[in-house]
Design a protein around this motif. Structure first.
Motif, PDB file in Angstrom:
ATOM      1  N   ARG A 128      27.807  18.186  10.397  1.00  0.00           N
ATOM      2  CA  ARG A 128      28.231  19.400   9.599  1.00  0.00           C
ATOM      3  C   ARG A 128      29.479  19.172   9.409  1.00  0.00           C
ATOM      4  O   ARG A 128      30.197  20.025   8.378  1.00  0.00           O
ATOM      5  CB  ARG A 128      28.276  20.616  11.008  1.00  0.00           C
ATOM      6  CG  ARG A 128      26.892  21.187  11.232  1.00  0.00           C
ATOM      7  CD  ARG A 128      26.533  22.180  10.012  1.00  0.00           C
ATOM      8  NE  ARG A 128      27.426  23.283   9.927  1.00  0.00           N
ATOM      9  CZ  ARG A 128      27.482  23.837   8.615  1.00  0.00           C
ATOM     10  NH1 ARG A 128      26.859  23.514   7.603  1.00  0.00           N
ATOM     11  NH2 ARG A 128      28.523  24.788   8.751  1.00  0.00           N
ATOM     12  N   ASP A 129      30.457  18.207   9.737  1.00  0.00           N
ATOM     13  CA  ASP A 129      31.716  17.879   9.226  1.00  0.00           C
ATOM     14  C   ASP A 129      31.709  17.806   7.630  1.00  0.00           C
ATOM     15  O   ASP A 129      32.493  18.500   6.820  1.00  0.00           O
ATOM     16  CB  ASP A 129      32.144  16.842   9.857  1.00  0.00           C
ATOM     17  CG  ASP A 129      32.749  16.929  11.215  1.00  0.00           C
ATOM     18  OD1 ASP A 129      32.739  18.013  11.821  1.00  0.00           O
ATOM     19  OD2 ASP A 129      33.063  15.841  11.862  1.00  0.00           O
ATOM     20  N   GLY A 130      30.824  16.783   7.294  1.00  0.00           N
ATOM     21  CA  GLY A 130      30.566  16.562   5.880  1.00  0.00           C
ATOM     22  C   GLY A 130      30.205  17.674   5.046  1.00  0.00           C
ATOM     23  O   GLY A 130      30.716  17.872   3.825  1.00  0.00           O
ATOM     24  N   GLU A 131      29.079  18.569   5.464  1.00  0.00           N
ATOM     25  CA  GLU A 131      28.691  19.628   4.970  1.00  0.00           C
ATOM     26  C   GLU A 131      29.792  20.691   4.559  1.00  0.00           C
ATOM     27  O   GLU A 131      29.743  21.421   3.542  1.00  0.00           O
ATOM     28  CB  GLU A 131      27.408  20.241   5.846  1.00  0.00           C
ATOM     29  CG  GLU A 131      26.334  19.293   5.744  1.00  0.00           C
ATOM     30  CD  GLU A 131      25.279  19.644   6.821  1.00  0.00           C
ATOM     31  OE1 GLU A 131      24.200  19.249   6.875  1.00  0.00           O
ATOM     32  OE2 GLU A 131      25.678  20.616   7.566  1.00  0.00           O
ATOM     33  N   LYS A 132      30.706  21.009   5.830  1.00  0.00           N
ATOM     34  CA  LYS A 132      31.641  21.896   5.635  1.00  0.00           C
ATOM     35  C   LYS A 132      32.789  21.668   4.394  1.00  0.00           C
ATOM     36  O   LYS A 132      33.026  22.433   3.668  1.00  0.00           O
ATOM     37  CB  LYS A 132      32.314  22.254   6.844  1.00  0.00           C
ATOM     38  CG  LYS A 132      31.651  22.990   7.902  1.00  0.00           C
ATOM     39  CD  LYS A 132      32.172  23.043   9.034  1.00  0.00           C
ATOM     40  CE  LYS A 132      31.528  23.914  10.220  1.00  0.00           C
ATOM     41  NZ  LYS A 132      32.301  23.653  11.480  1.00  0.00           N
ATOM     42  N   VAL A 133      32.937  20.143   4.367  1.00  0.00           N
ATOM     43  CA  VAL A 133      33.823  19.603   3.259  1.00  0.00           C
ATOM     44  C   VAL A 133      33.129  19.927   1.998  1.00  0.00           C
ATOM     45  O   VAL A 133      33.896  20.413   0.927  1.00  0.00           O
ATOM     46  CB  VAL A 133      34.175  18.169   3.321  1.00  0.00           C
ATOM     47  CG1 VAL A 133      34.512  17.706   2.173  1.00  0.00           C
ATOM     48  CG2 VAL A 133      34.978  17.882   4.575  1.00  0.00           C
ATOM     49  N   LEU A 134      31.845  19.652   1.666  1.00  0.00           N
ATOM     50  CA  LEU A 134      31.364  19.881   0.453  1.00  0.00           C
ATOM     51  C   LEU A 134      31.200  21.224   0.075  1.00  0.00           C
ATOM     52  O   LEU A 134      31.369  21.578  -1.191  1.00  0.00           O
ATOM     53  CB  LEU A 134      29.739  19.242   0.767  1.00  0.00           C
ATOM     54  CG  LEU A 134      29.753  17.771   0.871  1.00  0.00           C
ATOM     55  CD1 LEU A 134      28.268  17.568   1.121  1.00  0.00           C
ATOM     56  CD2 LEU A 134      30.173  17.119  -0.593  1.00  0.00           C
ATOM     57  N   SER A 135      31.073  22.234   0.977  1.00  0.00           N
ATOM     58  CA  SER A 135      31.032  23.887   0.585  1.00  0.00           C
ATOM     59  C   SER A 135      32.521  24.052   0.159  1.00  0.00           C
ATOM     60  O   SER A 135      32.472  24.921  -0.881  1.00  0.00           O
ATOM     61  CB  SER A 135      30.567  24.217   1.869  1.00  0.00           C
ATOM     62  OG  SER A 135      30.505  25.658   1.501  1.00  0.00           O
ATOM     63  N   ALA A 136      33.415  23.639   1.093  1.00  0.00           N
ATOM     64  CA  ALA A 136      34.734  23.997   0.607  1.00  0.00           C
ATOM     65  C   ALA A 136      35.116  23.441  -0.716  1.00  0.00           C
ATOM     66  O   ALA A 136      35.940  24.125  -1.543  1.00  0.00           O
ATOM     67  CB  ALA A 136      35.741  23.645   1.878  1.00  0.00           C
ATOM     68  N   LEU A 137      34.793  22.323  -1.003  1.00  0.00           N
ATOM     69  CA  LEU A 137      35.215  21.678  -2.512  1.00  0.00           C
ATOM     70  C   LEU A 137      34.449  22.515  -3.423  1.00  0.00           C
ATOM     71  O   LEU A 137      34.812  22.828  -4.584  1.00  0.00           O
ATOM     72  CB  LEU A 137      34.743  20.329  -2.269  1.00  0.00           C
ATOM     73  CG  LEU A 137      35.552  19.219  -1.691  1.00  0.00           C
ATOM     74  CD1 LEU A 137      35.042  17.756  -1.371  1.00  0.00           C
ATOM     75  CD2 LEU A 137      37.066  19.167  -2.216  1.00  0.00           C
TER      76      LEU A 137
END
Length: 524
Positions: free
Chosen positions: A301-310
């Motif tokens: 989920r760390d990477g998924e949250k970064v992608l969504s924020a970007l």
């Protein structure tokens, strides 16, 4: 002097026109043999009742402004007009045609579907992507390029194909690095083409899980304690917010930590994304630029949250809007960039919403459009389309693309093939060589019918130049912007006739000169 040397010496003494005539004769014979086959009895589209659409050689509308506007739109939101398409779009209206293309709802031509689905590489990708590793490297590269070219040349969904090429460059992957050849077909079909008009966040999430991208940008080896920052850097610089958006090296380091453990399988899963928990940095993370505070033990989920924020960041909206404006318009009108960026953010990262103002308000406004030099792909496809060419899009055609500097899926840097004029303007000779090879039937398994427009338009010798001008340039022969090239072509035709040049050579020369002319090399 030996026989071979004498032959070579004599060849050097051939005049340019004699060489041209021999190329025409040899190329026509070779193309005919290759297209018809040599005693083979494999199923063909025709034998299965699948027939290629017949070209409609309709003249462009006589209203110069209307035909020029349609021609500009078809050279930017499509890969150029096919016979009769300028007249057809003028009849229904540019805005109507653009909305139809954005809807992407019409059925595809079965002739194209048959050819693309028959490629071994695409069949294998659909059945079991892992089996692509058993395919020969050369076949993988050629057939992946074939699929892209056939779709660009023949698809009714021209805007989809333009955008597929745009996103393939935006999320560029170099086929010749590591397993790229075997992984790119899956990335093309399941990341790029599946999301071409969808939500950008979904495309970004799919790209981050793509084995091709994870391999190319080294994230498949990204582990806690020794994070690899390559993907994190390009994710921010090229895929989303852009290099001047204000993030720092610390942000890159933190984003790289978020993607530790995002990797690629092995054995029977080497073409699949895997998350390796034992490689993931489970410590707390702060990404100040994105205002993200991620607690410990976030896992994938760390990477998924970064992608969504970007994906939802205003800088990404502006970066994509500006890039698409440059692509379609050759300029970045500030008000239009802002309007497209707002539409993107309000629509939850919809690519269609992002495109609509750029196409309907920008592309239809000549004052907002600047001339754009055709990249080799645009040049090749537009030349084939304007004469309704028959081609298998194989290595014969792809060699010309490579000679012009754009071998498909083979740009080594992550920024994709450049669009700046300066990147392409110096390589003119290979462009001219392509034009002459196409006009003389000198490209294996590729053929154009030089007689078709003359027969359809009932153009005799006196009308030959003007019929070809309208076929190639998609505008009335008397259009003011074509006055220079039309005058030169009429002069060339008169001199050729006075010199007794054979009819077929004269026609091929005229077409080659048109395809090599600046008026065709640029998207006006």
């Amino acid at each position: 002097m030996g026989t071979d040397v004498q032959r070579d010496h004599r060849a050097l003494k051939l005049s340019r026109r004699e060489w041209f005539t021999r190329c025409l004769q040899a190329g026509g014979a070779a193309s005919g043999a290759l297209l018809l086959g040599a005693g083979c009895h494999f199923p063909t589209p025709t034998s299965l009742g699948i027939v290629a659409p017949s070209p409609q050689w309709l003249p462009p509308p006589r209203a110069a402004r209307l035909s020029t506007d349609v021609w500009r739109v078809l050279n930017r939101a499509a890969f150029g007009p096919t016979p009769g398409l300028v007249a057809a779009v003028a009849d229904i209206g540019i805005a109507h045609w653009l909305e139809d293309q954005l809807a992407d709802a019409m059925p595809e031509d079965p002739y194209l579907t048959w050819h693309v689905s028959g490629l071994d590489t695409l069949q294998t990708e659909q059945d079991d992507p892992n089996e692509l590793f058993a395919e020969p490297n050369e076949q993988l590269v050629i057939e992946t390029g074939k699929a892209a070219l056939l779709r660009a040349i023949y698809s009714r969904h021209q805007l989809r194909e333009v955008m597929a090429d745009f996103w393939a460059n935006h999320f560029n992957i170099y086929a010749l690095k590591l397993d790229g050849r075997a992984l790119i077909p899956t990335d093309t079909e399941r990341v790029i083409r599946r999301h071409v008009f969808g939500r950008f966040e979904e495309m970004l999430q799919a790209s981050a899980r793509s084995p091709a991208m994870l391999t190319y940008l080294d994230n498949r080896d990204n582990k806690k304690g020794i994070p690899n920052e390559n993907y994190a850097r390009e994710l921010m610089e090229l895929h989303t917010v852009g290099v001047h958006s204000g993030y720092t090296q610390y942000d890159i380091m933190q984003v790289a930590r978020c993607f530790t453990g995002w990797s690629v399988g092995s054995g029977f899963r080497e073409a699949q994304f895997v998350f390796r928990p034992q490689w993931h940095d489970e410590g707390a993370k702060q990404v100040p630029f994105l205002h993200l505070s991620l607690p410990p033990n976030g896992g994938q989920r760390d990477g998924e949250k970064v992608l969504s924020a970007l994906a939802h960041h205003p800088a990404t909206a502006h970066f994509l809007a500006a890039k698409l404006c440059r692509h379609f318009l050759g300029s970045e009108p500030p008000a239009l960039v802002e309007r497209a960026a707002r539409a993107y953010l309000k629509s939850d990262t919809s690519i269609r919403a992002l495109l609509r103002p750029i196409l309907l308000d920008g592309l239809t406004n000549a004052d907002l459009c600047q001339p754009v030099l055709k990249r080799p792909l645009d040049l090749v496809v537009s030349a084939l389309r304007c004469f309704a060419a028959e081609t298998d899009a194989g290595d014969g055609l792809q060699t010309h693309l490579a000679n012009m500097g754009q071998p498909l899926y083979q740009w080594p840097m992550p920024d994709g093939f450049p669009e700046k004029t300066s990147a392409w303007a110096s390589a003119l000779l290979p462009r001219w060589q392509f034009a002459f090879a196409l006009a003389t039937q000198g490209i294996p398994r590729t053929r154009i019918d030089l007689e078709a427009p003359l027969k359809a338009r009932k153009g005799g010798e006196a009308q030959m130049v003007d019929v070809y001008v309208e076929a190639v340039f998609g505008r009335p022969a008397e259009a003011q912007e074509l006055a220079r090239v039309r005058g030169l072509l009429h002069g060339h035709f008169r001199r050729a006739r006075s010199a007794g040049v054979p009819d077929e050579v004269c026609k091929a020369e005229l077409v080659a000169l048109m395809l090599a002319a600046p008026e065709f090399q640029w998207k006006g």
